[in-house]
Write an enzyme that holds these catalytic residues in place. Structure first.
Site: not given
Ligand code: DGL
Length: 267
Positions: A9-10, A72, A151, A183, A185
């Site tokens: 993932d990023s 990702c 985050e 996404c 997140h």
């Protein structure tokens, strides 16, 4: 024979995918690489994302991964076909299973997608959906503010609720009946998203879908690990700061031993 699942993932967000994979495949060896030094990918150009994804893939293969999972969405939407041309190992990504699930769930054939700018501008969801069911309407919305909010741990903040509401309004107005969380997140905001979209809208969380896809593949190949034999999963990141562990806990629900990847072995 036990195959190691390599997940990249990023950054740390891909641990939402790891969490689901470990629930279904607790004994399967896993190595995670989070490119925390170069995150976010969602704001970068396709060329840059492809280059980073290529380096991430190489890194995982060099560290023993036998199959790959692109956790990702920005990388999956932009780089999957390039990676499949360059690497012969099986590559799973978050886009395909979420599309399958969305098509299975939609009743009125009106699907919404939320993701980073890179994911939304890639157009891969629309293309894949239309190639399967041509009269499906797909409406996309990029939500660049959601990654930093998650985050920072602002999962229930009033400001986050307001921003989510604002991003989702155009999709609500289009009367979508199914929404893809495009996404890493967004699963952490599922409750707010559900609340803002209303109970009738089905939510597709690809982290669960991809875990099922990997499970089915390993089962069919007779490569499921029954026991871990004391092996520990590895979690590598390209940059390690005092807050990384905190963010890991938010996404994975537990602490893990984080290793800083040696950059010389990349690229
Ligand atoms: N992991 C990214 C994604 O799923 C979100 C963070 C970023 O932009 O790199 O698209």
């Amino acid at each position: 024979m036990s195959v190691t699942i390599g997940v990249f993932d990023s950054g740390i967000g891909g641990l939402t995918v790891v969490r689901e994979i470990k629930q279904l495949l607790p004994a399967q060896p896993l190595i995670y690489f989070g490119d925390t030094a170069r995150t976010p990918y969602g704001t970068k150009s396709p060329e840059t994302i492809i280059q980073y994804a290529r380096e991430d893939t190489r890194f995982l293969l060099e560290h023993g991964a036998g199959i790959l999972v692109i956790a990702c969405h920005s990388a999956a939407s932009t780089a999957t076909s390039a990676l499949r041309q360059e690497f012969s190992e099986p590559i799973f990504e978050v886009v395909t299973p979420s599309i399958e699930q969305a098509l299975a769930l939609t009743r009125r054939k009106i699907i919404g997608l939320i993701g980073t700018r890179a994911t939304v501008t890639s157009g891969v969801y629309e293309k894949a959906i239309h190639s399967q069911v041509s009269d499906t309407k797909v409406y996309s919305q990029s939500c660049p503010l959601l990654v930093p909010l998650v985050e920072e741990g602002w999962l229930k903040a009033r400001e986050t609720r307001m921003i989510v509401k604002k991003y989702l309004r155009p999709l609500k107005n289009r009367q979508i009946d199914t929404l893809i969380l495009g996404c890493t997140h967004y699963p952490l905001l599922k409750r707010i998203i559900r609340e803002k979209m209303g109970k009738k809208v089905k939510i597709v969380d690809p982290s669960a879908e991809i875990a099922r896809a990997v499970y089915s593949y390993l089962e069919a190949k007779d490569q499921l690990s029954e026991e871990s034999h004391g092996r520990e999963d590895r979690f590598l990141v390209s940059d390690l700061t005092p807050t990384t562990q905190e963010v890991v806990q938010r996404f994975l629900g537990r602490r893990v031993h984080l290793e800083k990847a040696s950059m010389s072995s990349r690229g």
